[in-house]
Write an enzyme that holds these catalytic residues in place. Structure first.
Site, PDB file in Angstrom:
ATOM      1  N   LYS A  26      41.642  36.436  44.500  1.00 24.75           N
ATOM      2  CA  LYS A  26      40.938  36.956  43.323  1.00 24.75           C
ATOM      3  C   LYS A  26      39.831  37.884  43.803  1.00 24.75           C
ATOM      4  O   LYS A  26      39.114  37.556  44.757  1.00 24.75           O
ATOM      5  CB  LYS A  26      40.347  35.791  42.517  1.00 24.75           C
ATOM      6  CG  LYS A  26      39.689  36.215  41.195  1.00 24.75           C
ATOM      7  CD  LYS A  26      39.194  34.990  40.403  1.00 24.75           C
ATOM      8  CE  LYS A  26      38.599  35.400  39.063  1.00 24.75           C
ATOM      9  NZ  LYS A  26      38.155  34.233  38.259  1.00 24.75           N
ATOM     10  N   SER A  29      39.501  34.103  33.283  1.00 20.59           N
ATOM     11  CA  SER A  29      39.358  35.374  33.955  1.00 20.59           C
ATOM     12  C   SER A  29      40.301  35.578  35.132  1.00 20.59           C
ATOM     13  O   SER A  29      40.488  36.704  35.581  1.00 20.59           O
ATOM     14  CB  SER A  29      37.926  35.514  34.464  1.00 20.59           C
ATOM     15  OG  SER A  29      37.676  34.568  35.494  1.00 20.59           O
ATOM     16  N   SER A  64      38.510  29.428  33.590  1.00 20.85           N
ATOM     17  CA  SER A  64      39.140  30.638  34.140  1.00 20.85           C
ATOM     18  C   SER A  64      40.257  30.398  35.142  1.00 20.85           C
ATOM     19  O   SER A  64      40.939  31.343  35.543  1.00 20.85           O
ATOM     20  CB  SER A  64      38.086  31.527  34.796  1.00 20.85           C
ATOM     21  OG  SER A  64      37.339  32.197  33.815  1.00 20.85           O
TER      22      SER A  64
END
Lengths: 493, 488
Positions: free
Chosen positions: B78, B155, B179
């Site tokens: 990420k 997210s 998330s």
């Protein structure tokens, strides 16, 4: 924080205005840099005077994802200082973020302690010059990180930023509004300085900025309602503290007596012009949006941790001074001077060991300090060590040399020419105690000055002239007492 | 040869161990899949050359016999984790081409364990969002479709999409309010947020420090355990890191749940939640009962306050954490007429709408005069929410809940309705507020053929039980659906 100020100043400290006397109310926030080789939340070094931006860890520069980790050593120093201020040590304290934007604040917030400081209330006794001892309350001591430095004068239209100081550990020591004169404020800062130096928790060097004060000043009618205060930021010498207070007090009195009101504001002291001026008014005051720093756990101190620091506390200046008076029978004044910093006290204790303490004190405060001050040398770097000075004093005590000769010997020692004994030996300065030799010189001098010898009978004061002549002849080595006695008998006085 | 991208992480590690294929072959297969999947927009910065170098080095290590836990496995990172020498954007414009000279602890752990990094994955800007639509690199598209483009959740949308589309064997993610778990739920993948403090936050671009926690998104519960074992561990560089050893989580997967007390919190039945969600939840309860667990009805009375508390605390911390992006030292800088103007222009241009919204909310709730009413009160309620869980643990060992209140929704549907968007976190945010581990496991497809997830929440530091329960749930659900490969 609600302040009360019950003590009324001594009348001698009242300031006279057009409408009568005024009383000064002063409180101080002193920022003392923790004497630590690493910063409060990073391992970056803290050396003074390094090249800009060379002592900066990633977290000090506010890089993404970088986290603070509290430096335990700095916490210890804060606790030590708290104990030295006879203050409450808070076993629970917490770091908060003080949020504001500025170019030299890389994180966009300063990590400080707002609601729960590591040290709570305490008190110290100060002795203002020419005044009686005063107890000054300590409101709190908290740890916080310093900001970087903005440099505006390298370029006319650009500001440079040096982050070397960013993250350096500071102890903010907040007093109660317990001071009533510039002399008291100055004595308070000096006392704090001595305490932190004795504890070794701060170098206390105001010139290097590792001890600086924000001064809160207001005036009131003696014993009356507290007035509105102004804060003078970042004053960095005792002299400037006194000057800034003096200026600010007068300014308040003039405004009030003209029917005006004091605006609560933050001011700066201009050391060149000798005046304070507005930095920001209350309306411009930041909303710092304090909240607990979620990157750091609360500080929880164990009794054991505090006790270990307590057990390790050195003797503080006030206690040492009392001991010097008691143990060495020194006058208060001497004891005060000799305990004003740790190195001086240590030096004295070596010199005074098995010697007359008063001569040790006199030699230090006279010749030694005179030379050190003239050459701007600290006592730690004195070319004449405590043992060496002791050796010199021994030679006076055993009458090897006179006090006068000793001063010359000291001077030579200071220049690095050797120990007292070496110099006395080399220069043949040993006092002449051989009565035959002295008598021969006395006779010679009398023979050469017949007229004067006659006159001396009527005017005994002339003996001084003869002593001088004999001493000159002996190159100062003759025992002055013996010379004096011989002359008196030979001149028939 | 079989399609290497279809493998789970566990079987890929086994295959390399058995010398059935090399890391280079495995990596090349995944790079091929990534290149073909640009339509998903899962990556912000692919690092294929680096991946091949790492795969080569890994194959050499294997010959010499030193192999790590993730040896040779091509994974995604990420783009919130700082990676040394590789651009790290947090999907923001304000970080620009910021390339960290340091490595996050989590990615460093994984590197040390032999990871091959395929690239930096897309996300919501500064991890703020529930649909991966706030990225300044464009939205991520869910591999699962329903006639139109759907969001992958957020997210960690890039991470979830990349794993669901077999672009990598697993990915790192972070979870501040859901998330990791919500995107896992939206994409038919497994995502676990461990106990707060399990994974170091050092080097992760901060959103809300007291809530942020890293974890993996994976194809299976076992894969998630393997990844988390590598990511987790005490780190003295993060003061909130927990100094506890990392247990054998992989070993916990597959253990029997006989006698395990599974709590079903009644407050998680909410108005306006689609019936299908409740139905899958009820099914999940049955699966656990059939597997031998004891089902317990529990109450978490402060649940309804969790979202409001979260949307005070998280923005408050964010408003302070994001203050450092001021254009002075790195990243975007838009010159203004004076310092204040430069700050304003830089931050206006550099932050997207959602980030600005949260910075403003956060600044507001911390302001003098509002602090007590918002931030302080929220912290007090947060304590009550944590107390609810402590109470619950007296009668149960884990909780079973839905992961999200809906399946994946169309791109653009909620982006202009922040309140609707924020509701996505309603089931996940409580675990963040209480610091507890939570995992999302794919349970079933809804009527539209979209995956739905169920969540297991456990006691602090008891990921082992969470993995055990999740393993049982996974087994019972038998979820093996894959999205049609429409993107390549």
């Amino acid at each position: 924080m609600t302040f009360i100020a019950p003590r009324v100043a001594d009348e001698k400290d009242w300031l006279q205005g057009e409408t009568g006397p005024w009383e000064l109310i002063i409180g101080l926030e002193v920022h003392a840099q923790v004497a630590s080789i690493a910063k409060l939340f990073s391992g970056a070094p803290t050396a003074f005077g390094a090249e800009p931006n060379t002592q900066v860890a990633l977290v000090d520069a506010g890089l993404p994802g970088m986290l603070p980790v509290v430096n335990k050593y700095c916490v210890e120093q804060a606790v030590r200082t708290g104990l030295g201020l006879n203050a409450q040590i808070n076993k629970f304290s917490r770091f908060d973020r003080k949020n504001y934007f500025y170019v030299d604040l890389p994180q966009g917030y300063q990590i400080s302690q707002f609601e729960h400081p590591v040290v709570g209330e305490g008190e110290i006794e100060i002795v203002p010059e020419g005044g009686e001892p005063v107890t000054v309350g300590i409101e709190r001591l908290h740890l916080e990180q310093d900001a970087g430095k903005s440099i505006h004068d390298l370029s006319p239209d650009e500001t440079y930023v040096d982050l070397n100081r960013s993250g350096v550990a500071l102890m903010e020591i907040v007093s109660k509004p317990d001071m009533r004169s510039a002399a008291e404020a100055s004595a308070y800062v000096d006392a704090l300085r001595q305490i932190v130096r004795a504890l070794g928790t701060c170098d206390g060097d105001m010139e290097k900025g590792n001890l600086r004060a924000d001064v809160n000043v207001s005036v009131r009618k003696p014993g009356g309602e507290l007035g509105t205060r102004c804060e003078i930021k970042n004053v960095n010498s005792l002299r400037f503290i006194r000057q800034a207070i003096g200026y600010e007090a007068r300014r308040h009195i003039e405004i009030l007596e003209a029917g005006g009101e004091i605006d609560q504001e933050t001011r700066l002291y201009d050391t060149v012009k000798g005046e304070t001026r507005t930095m920001r008014s209350k309306e411009d005051a930041h909303d710092y949006r304090y909240f607990p720093d979620p990157d750091l756990l609360p500080l929880e101190l164990s009794d054991d941790f505090i006790d270990r620091i307590k057990a390790d506390l050195p003797e503080l200046p006030a206690a040492r001074k009392a001991r010097f008076v008691e143990q060495f029978r020194l006058p208060d004044y001497d004891a005060g001077v000799l305990t004003s910093d740790k190195a001086t006290g240590d030096y004295f204790e070596i010199v005074a060991q098995k010697r007359d303490p008063k001569s040790a004190s006199n030699w230090m405060m006279g010749e030694l300090f005179g030379r050190l001050n003239a050459d701007e040398i600290g006592i730690e770097d004195s070319p004449v060590s405590a043992d060496a000075l002791g050796g010199l004093i021994d030679r006076i005590a055993d009458k090897t040399i006179s006090g006068k000769i000793a001063k010359d010997v000291f001077s030579k020692m200071f220049e690095g020419e050797g120990t007292a004994d070496e110099i006395i030996e080399r220069d043949g300065l040993k006092q002449v105690t051989d009565m035959g030799a002295i008598e021969a010189m006395v006779d010679e001098v009398i023979a050469a000055n017949r007229d004067q010898a006659e006159k001396a009978k009527d005017n005994p004061k002339l003996v001084g002239f003869f002593v001088g002549q004999v001493m000159k002849k002996s190159q100062g080595k003759a025992n002055p007492q013996a010379v004096n006695e011989l002359l008196r008998s030979k001149l028939g006085l | 040869m079989t399609d290497l991208t279809k493998l789970t992480l566990a079987s890929a590690l086994d295959g390399m161990k058995a010398r059935e294929f090399s890391s280079m072959e495995l990596t090349d297969a995944h790079i091929g899949a990534c290149e073909a999947a640009s339509g998903l927009n899962a990556f912000i910065t692919p690092t294929f050359d680096l991946a091949r170098d790492q795969a080569k080095a890994s194959d050499e290590r294997r010959v010499s016999g030193t192999i790590g836990k993730l040896e040779g496995a091509p994974l995604g990172m990420k783009d919130l984790f700082c990676t040394e020498g590789v651009r790290t954007t947090a999907a923001s414009k304000i970080l620009g081409d910021f390339t960290p000279p340091y490595e996050s602890t989590v990615s460093a752990n994984m590197k040390a364990d032999g990871m091959v990094m395929l690239g930096k994955l897309n996300l919501d800007q500064f991890a703020m969002g529930s649909a991966n639509e706030t990225s300044c690199f464009g939205p991520v598209i869910n591999p699962w479709r329903n006639g139109e483009d759907l969001v992958p959740g957020g997210s960690s949308g890039g991470s979830a999409a990349a794993v669901a589309a077999d672009l990598c064997l697993g990915a790192t993610a972070t979870d501040t309010g859901g998330s990791i778990r919500q995107p896992a739920g939206f994409t038919g993948t497994v995502g676990i947020k461990p106990t707060y403090g399990r994974c170091s936050r050092y080097g992760i671009v901060a959103f809300a420090s007291s809530l942020d926690q890293a974890g993996p998104i994976a194809k299976t519960v076992e894969d998630a355990a393997i990844l988390l074992e590598s990511m987790a561990g005490y780190d003295p560089k993060d003061s909130t890191s927990i100094n506890e050893p990392v247990p054998d989580w992989r070993g916990a997967v597959g253990q029997s749940v006989k006698g395990l007390r599974v709590g079903v919190p009644r407050e998680y039945t909410m108005d306006g939640i689609p019936k299908e969600i409740d139905a899958v939840w009820a099914e999940g309860v049955e699966w656990m009962r059939e597997a031998g667990a004891e089902i317990v009805d529990v109450s978490l009375p402060h649940t309804k306050y969790a979202l409001p508390v979260y949307y005070v605390v998280a923005p408050a911390e964010a408003s302070s954490n994001l203050a450092r992006y001021d254009g002075m030292r790195y990243g975007l800088r838009v010159e203004g007429e004076n310092l204040a103007d430069t700050y304003e222009r830089t931050r206006t241009e550099g932050f997207g709408d959602e980030v600005r919204r949260r910075v403003m909310i956060g600044t507001y709730v911390l302001s003098a005069g509002y602090y007590d009413a918002y931030y302080l009160r929220a912290q007090k309620v947060r304590t009550k929410i944590a107390d609810d869980f402590r109470q619950a643990w007296e009668s149960c060992d884990v909780l079973l809940t839905p992961t999200a209140p809906s399946a994946a929704f169309p791109v653009g549907r909620k982006i202009n309705d922040p309140i609707q968007m924020y509701l996505n976190d309603v089931f996940t945010v409580t675990a963040n507020l209480a610091g507890l581990p939570g995992i999302s496991v794919p349970a079933a497809l809804d009527g539209n053929g979209l995956p739905l997830g169920l969540q297991i929440i456990g006691r602090a530091l008891d990921e082992s039980t969470v993995f055990k329960a999740a393993g049982a749930l996974e087994k019972a659900a038998g979820f093996d659906a894959k999205p049609d490969k429409w993107w390549s």
